[in-house]
Design an enzyme around this catalytic site. Structure first.
Site, PDB file in Angstrom:
ATOM      1  N   CYS A 117      39.135  -4.129 -37.136  1.00 65.82           N
ATOM      2  CA  CYS A 117      38.131  -3.611 -36.305  1.00 65.82           C
ATOM      3  C   CYS A 117      38.781  -2.832 -34.769  1.00 65.82           C
ATOM      4  O   CYS A 117      39.822  -2.238 -34.955  1.00 65.82           O
ATOM      5  CB  CYS A 117      37.473  -4.744 -35.656  1.00 65.82           C
ATOM      6  SG  CYS A 117      35.826  -4.275 -35.266  1.00 65.82           S
ATOM      7  N   ASP A 186      34.639 -12.417 -30.733  1.00 63.28           N
ATOM      8  CA  ASP A 186      33.310 -12.044 -30.005  1.00 63.28           C
ATOM      9  C   ASP A 186      32.701 -13.382 -29.552  1.00 63.28           C
ATOM     10  O   ASP A 186      32.186 -13.520 -28.514  1.00 63.28           O
ATOM     11  CB  ASP A 186      32.368 -11.717 -31.184  1.00 63.28           C
ATOM     12  CG  ASP A 186      32.433 -10.282 -31.512  1.00 63.28           C
ATOM     13  OD1 ASP A 186      33.505  -9.675 -32.173  1.00 63.28           O
ATOM     14  OD2 ASP A 186      31.690  -9.431 -30.942  1.00 63.28           O
TER      15      ASP A 186
HETATM   16  C1  RUB Z   1      33.864  -5.479 -32.394  1.00 67.16           C
HETATM   17  C2  RUB Z   1      34.543  -6.729 -32.678  1.00 67.16           C
HETATM   18  C3  RUB Z   1      36.000  -6.805 -31.952  1.00 67.16           C
HETATM   19  C4  RUB Z   1      35.650  -8.123 -30.955  1.00 67.16           C
HETATM   20  C5  RUB Z   1      36.591  -7.988 -29.714  1.00 67.16           C
HETATM   21  O1  RUB Z   1      32.689  -5.394 -33.196  1.00 67.16           O
HETATM   22  O2  RUB Z   1      34.329  -7.436 -33.664  1.00 67.16           O
HETATM   23  O3  RUB Z   1      36.987  -7.399 -32.435  1.00 67.16           O
HETATM   24  O4  RUB Z   1      34.098  -7.682 -30.269  1.00 67.16           O
HETATM   25  O5  RUB Z   1      36.619  -6.826 -29.059  1.00 67.16           O
HETATM   26  P1  RUB Z   1      31.609  -4.499 -32.887  1.00 67.16           P
HETATM   27  P2  RUB Z   1      37.035  -6.866 -27.558  1.00 67.16           P
HETATM   28  O6  RUB Z   1      32.182  -3.078 -33.352  1.00 67.16           O
HETATM   29  O7  RUB Z   1      30.467  -4.813 -34.044  1.00 67.16           O
HETATM   30  O8  RUB Z   1      31.289  -4.748 -31.650  1.00 67.16           O
HETATM   31  O9  RUB Z   1      38.476  -7.104 -27.586  1.00 67.16           O
HETATM   32  O10 RUB Z   1      36.966  -5.253 -27.180  1.00 67.16           O
HETATM   33  O11 RUB Z   1      36.182  -7.553 -26.680  1.00 67.16           O
END
Ligand code: RUB
Length: 302
Positions: A117, A186
């Site tokens: 991701c 998340d």
């Molecule tokens: C994004 C996702 C990321 C986490 C952490 O999912 O799963 O791994 O949110 O991200 P989506 P961060 O694209 O559905 O929002 O470290 O930027 O908080």
């Protein structure tokens, strides 16, 4: 989905509350807090799995309610809300920088790192390691159905990192070459389980099979205090149209198309959680959670 990643989502929510406070036509401090509470509820619905969002909204609303208790003038309360929002944003940015610094120490030259991701915390770790002149390779999974892995690959390649993009289904084939997996989060539950983009738990199982280290990078506002009370983190179910086209749906009315956006990786599959407060084994996260959220029912916005 214009704003993605749990950290960015949380900061965007506080920006929205700040703007709401500045633009509000409320005639009394109580009216202002009531209005912001309504906005907070609406914001929280946008991405139910990102606990960072609920924590950001609660941080501002708990502070605003405490301020209200001191019977302030309307303008003083508005100022307080603006400064709470600014504080959250500044702390959040600082947390990502500290995580980058701590996480980069875990990467050594010659490593192959796999990520999934698009996590700001993870990307910043990798960029910090690159800035320290470490030579390593990164393997990024595409992250279907929204392909956020492409975003990660683009950022890393632009910054001179040796990066390869692979289909999600190829992760087992490549895992034997990988030294460590680093993903974002998340939400993190009190037992150390990590909720992250769908497919994360599969990668964790595969890493476990090959004894590959599995790290999570997350700011402490991803900790879910409600899980201390036995609550579960809600998993966002997104539109089937992110998986198949409208035409295909119409041609196949007998097929139910599922699109859960996140999954849960149990603590047994996680070696380390990297936060701005230091590194923790997943089983130790409950102590940090209790310190940071001594009263787990902080949810003004219920
Ligand atoms: C994004 C996702 C990321 C986490 C952490 O999912 O799963 O791994 O949110 O991200 P989506 P961060 O694209 O559905 O929002 O470290 O930027 O908080």
């Amino acid at each position: 989905m214009e704003i993605r990643g749990a950290g960015r989502i949380a900061r965007a929510a506080t920006e929205a509350l700040k703007e709401g406070a500045i633009r509000s036509q409320a005639r009394s401090p109580a009216q202002l807090v009531a209005e912001l509470t309504r906005y907070g509820l609406k914001l929280r619905e946008a991405r139910p799995t990102a606990v960072s969002l609920a924590n950001a909204v609660n941080f501002v609303l708990v502070g605003a309610n405490r301020g209200l208790g001191r019977r302030p003038k309307l303008e003083a309360l508005r100022k307080l809300v603006v400064s709470l929002c600014d504080d959250f944003i500044a702390n959040s940015m600082n947390a990502v920088n500290v995580i980058a610094e701590i996480g980069a120490k875990r990467i050594v030259s010659g490593d192959v790192v796999l990520t999934h991701c698009n996590s700001e915390a993870v990307t910043q770790i990798l960029l910090a390691a690159k800035a320290q002149n470490k030579e390593f390779q990164v393997v990024v999974t595409e992250t279907r159905p929204r392909y956020q892995g492409r975003l990660t690959a683009t950022i890393l390649a632009k910054n001179g990192v040796d990066v390869s993009l692979i289909p999600d289904s190829a992760c087992r084939l490549y895992m034997h070459e990988v030294d460590r997996v680093i993903v974002g989060a998340d939400a993190i539950a009190s037992n150390g389980a990590v909720v992250n983009k769908i497919g994360t738990s599969t990668i964790a199982v595969v890493a476990h099979e090959t004894r590959t280290r599995f790290y999570v990078a997350a700011e402490t506002y991803k900790l879910s205090p409600r899980t201390l009370l036995g609550e579960l983190v809600e998993i966002e179910e997104r539109s089937p149209l992110e998986v198949v086209g409208e035409r295909w749906m119409k041609e196949n009315p007998g097929v139910k198309v599922k699109n859960p956006a996140f999954d849960v990786t149990p603590p047994e599959y996680i070696d380390l959680i990297i936060t701005e407060r230091g590194v923790f084994p997943p089983q130790g996260i409950v102590f940090l959670m209790k310190e940071l959220y001594p009263e787990p029912i902080v949810t003004i916005v219920e």
